[in-house]
Design a protein around this motif. Structure first.
Motif, short mmCIF file in Angstrom:
data_model
loop_
_atom_site.label_atom_id
_atom_site.label_comp_id
_atom_site.label_asym_id
_atom_site.label_seq_id
_atom_site.Cartn_x
_atom_site.Cartn_y
_atom_site.Cartn_z
N ASN A 179 0.78 -1.18 0.24
CA ASN A 179 -0.04 0.55 -0.25
C ASN A 179 0.85 1.09 -0.15
O ASN A 179 0.32 2.35 -0.29
CB ASN A 179 -0.84 0.05 1.31
CG ASN A 179 -1.83 -0.76 1.52
OD1 ASN A 179 -2.57 -0.89 0.68
ND2 ASN A 179 -1.85 -2.08 2.07
N ILE A 180 2.01 1.58 0.16
CA ILE A 180 2.63 2.37 1.02
C ILE A 180 4.49 2.38 0.50
O ILE A 180 5.00 1.16 0.64
CB ILE A 180 2.71 2.83 2.16
CG1 ILE A 180 1.17 2.76 2.74
CG2 ILE A 180 3.85 4.25 2.62
CD1 ILE A 180 1.41 3.29 4.73
N GLN A 181 4.98 3.31 -0.51
CA GLN A 181 6.04 3.46 -0.89
C GLN A 181 6.39 4.64 -0.65
O GLN A 181 6.26 5.71 -0.27
CB GLN A 181 5.90 2.78 -2.29
CG GLN A 181 5.29 1.63 -3.13
CD GLN A 181 6.94 0.89 -2.15
OE1 GLN A 181 7.95 0.93 -2.34
NE2 GLN A 181 6.89 -0.85 -1.83
N PHE A 182 8.25 4.22 -0.45
CA PHE A 182 8.68 5.88 0.06
C PHE A 182 9.69 6.01 -1.12
O PHE A 182 10.67 5.14 -2.01
CB PHE A 182 9.62 5.08 0.81
CG PHE A 182 8.49 4.88 2.76
CD1 PHE A 182 8.30 6.00 3.25
CD2 PHE A 182 8.42 3.81 2.58
CE1 PHE A 182 7.82 5.77 4.88
CE2 PHE A 182 6.95 3.97 3.46
CZ PHE A 182 7.54 4.59 4.93
N VAL A 183 10.45 7.50 -1.34
CA VAL A 183 10.98 8.23 -2.07
C VAL A 183 12.00 8.76 -1.09
O VAL A 183 11.11 9.41 0.24
CB VAL A 183 10.73 9.17 -2.95
CG1 VAL A 183 11.34 9.56 -3.86
CG2 VAL A 183 9.88 7.92 -3.89
N PHE A 184 13.47 8.92 -0.68
CA PHE A 184 14.38 9.31 0.25
C PHE A 184 14.88 10.67 -0.04
O PHE A 184 15.28 10.07 -1.70
CB PHE A 184 14.94 7.97 0.85
CG PHE A 184 13.95 7.50 0.87
CD1 PHE A 184 13.21 7.40 3.14
CD2 PHE A 184 14.46 5.95 1.10
CE1 PHE A 184 12.77 6.42 3.78
CE2 PHE A 184 13.17 5.58 1.96
CZ PHE A 184 12.46 5.40 2.87
N GLN A 185 15.32 11.09 0.27
CA GLN A 185 16.21 12.19 -0.35
C GLN A 185 18.06 11.27 -0.62
O GLN A 185 18.14 11.91 -1.44
CB GLN A 185 16.32 13.39 1.35
CG GLN A 185 17.82 14.09 0.91
CD GLN A 185 18.12 14.82 2.08
OE1 GLN A 185 17.34 15.38 2.47
NE2 GLN A 185 19.38 15.80 1.86
N SER A 186 18.06 10.31 0.04
CA SER A 186 19.73 9.66 0.23
C SER A 186 19.49 8.94 -0.95
O SER A 186 20.45 7.86 -1.31
CB SER A 186 19.89 9.55 1.21
OG SER A 186 19.24 8.48 1.19
N PHE A 187 17.89 8.39 -1.33
CA PHE A 187 17.96 7.73 -3.20
C PHE A 187 17.10 6.42 -2.26
O PHE A 187 16.96 5.09 -2.87
CB PHE A 187 19.05 7.68 -3.99
CG PHE A 187 19.13 8.86 -4.37
CD1 PHE A 187 18.47 10.47 -4.68
CD2 PHE A 187 21.06 9.20 -5.36
CE1 PHE A 187 19.34 11.33 -4.34
CE2 PHE A 187 20.79 10.70 -4.65
CZ PHE A 187 20.41 11.40 -5.37
N ASN A 188 18.51 5.64 -1.80
CA ASN A 188 18.25 4.29 -0.83
C ASN A 188 18.30 3.54 -1.59
O ASN A 188 17.64 2.56 -1.45
CB ASN A 188 17.15 4.14 -0.24
CG ASN A 188 17.66 5.39 1.49
OD1 ASN A 188 18.62 6.11 1.26
ND2 ASN A 188 16.97 5.38 2.62
N LEU A 189 19.63 3.75 -3.32
CA LEU A 189 19.57 2.24 -3.68
C LEU A 189 20.75 1.03 -3.38
O LEU A 189 21.13 1.79 -3.11
CB LEU A 189 19.80 2.56 -5.18
CG LEU A 189 18.95 3.51 -5.73
CD1 LEU A 189 19.49 4.23 -7.27
CD2 LEU A 189 17.62 3.28 -5.94
N ILE A 190 20.43 0.11 -3.87
CA ILE A 190 20.84 -0.72 -3.75
C ILE A 190 21.86 -1.17 -4.52
O ILE A 190 22.20 -1.10 -5.48
CB ILE A 190 20.40 -1.99 -3.31
CG1 ILE A 190 19.54 -2.43 -2.36
CG2 ILE A 190 21.51 -3.23 -3.00
CD1 ILE A 190 18.80 -4.06 -2.20
N ASP A 191 23.51 -0.22 -3.76
CA ASP A 191 24.43 -0.44 -5.03
C ASP A 191 24.93 -1.88 -5.63
O ASP A 191 25.44 -1.39 -6.84
CB ASP A 191 25.81 0.08 -4.17
CG ASP A 191 26.03 1.50 -3.63
OD1 ASP A 191 25.04 2.33 -3.98
OD2 ASP A 191 26.35 2.05 -2.27
N GLU A 192 25.35 -2.71 -5.28
CA GLU A 192 25.13 -4.54 -5.73
C GLU A 192 23.89 -4.63 -6.52
O GLU A 192 24.65 -5.43 -7.90
CB GLU A 192 25.10 -5.22 -5.00
CG GLU A 192 26.39 -5.27 -4.08
CD GLU A 192 26.31 -4.01 -2.79
OE1 GLU A 192 27.09 -3.26 -2.28
OE2 GLU A 192 24.91 -3.63 -2.09
#
Length: 261
Positions: free
Chosen positions: A115-128
């Motif tokens: 139901n809920i998703q987030f978008v963060f200032q620091s992107f929070n992508l997984i580098d690998e």
């Protein structure tokens, strides 16, 4: 106090003018979020801190709301409670008509996932993981079949204009591109609500406006968005601006320009 404001739009041309925000009168009357006397206190052995104090607010389905205020006013705490990362100490939180105020952590996690998703200032992508794999991740958690996952991921990558970067890794992308990937990851499972925490905070002005264009376009297509920001420019994309101070709502401003679109 509710104040009407008329802020000229800072947007460039939207991604697709043919897709307008949902305007069905029934959905307009329904609430995605409704809180009543929401209070959050943090305790240690020596001190008790009230981060939110009797906050009552409503967010309609399909609305775009910005939450503003000085550092330490309770914005992040509010986002955590609305995102079901934490429970309120007191008060009521209705999400899409369901009282989730007292859900245990495991139940909050299950309910939040679809139901809920987030978008963060620091992107929070997984580098690998590459771009495709980062965007695919929430669909794996939801156990979507492989063929359907591929179709959904490629559609959102095309929509975000980053399909040509699908095999690149986060460190090979610019900040603006990384935030596009983060937004694609948030949108791909078709959540009811997107919570954005300072989504342009790590971007220059050009990329920041592009990201706000993306969020505004998603909202016009029906996605409910609540955004925490310090930026007046970013807040001007919202239908309403809720101002917090010392854990309480002090004013609400209605953006007539955006309401009219």
């Amino acid at each position: 106090m509710i104040v009407e404001i008329n802020i000229p739009s800072p947007r460039a041309e939207p991604l697709n003018r043919g897709n307008e925000r949902l305007s069905d009168s029934k959905s307009k009357s329904e609430h995605m979020i409704k809180t009543l006397d929401l209070t959050k206190r943090f305790k240690t052995d020596e001190i008790e801190t009230t981060a939110l104090s009797k906050v009552s607010m409503e967010v309609q389905k399909g609305e775009f709301v910005a939450i503003m205020g000085p550092s330490g006013c309770g914005k992040s705490t509010m986002l955590n409670v609305l995102g079901m990362l934490d429970n309120p100490t007191e008060g009521t939180y209705l999400f899409d008509g369901t009282d989730v105020s007292n859900y245990r952590e495991s139940k909050r996690t299950r309910y939040r996932k679809g139901n809920i998703q987030f978008v963060f200032q620091s992107f929070n992508l997984i580098d690998e993981l590459n771009v495709y794999e980062n965007v695919e991740l929430p669909l794996l958690y939801l156990k979507i079949e492989n063929a359907d996952r591929r179709k959904m991921v490629m559609e959102i990558l095309d929509r975000m204009k980053i399909s040509h970067r699908k095999k690149h890794f986060p460190q090979q992308l610019s900040g603006g591109q990384q935030q596009r990937v983060a937004i694609a990851r948030a949108v791909v499972p078709n959540p009811k609500l997107i919570l954005a925490d300072e989504p342009t905070g790590n971007l220059d002005s050009k990329n920041g406006i592009e990201v706000m264009n993306l969020l505004s376009e998603l909202n016009r297509q029906g996605t409910t968005i609540v955004m925490v920001t310090h930026s007046q420019r970013d807040a001007a994309f919202a239908h309403r601006i809720v101002n917090l101070f010392d854990g309480q709502i002090v004013t609400e401003e209605v953006n007539q320009f955006m309401q009219a679109l």
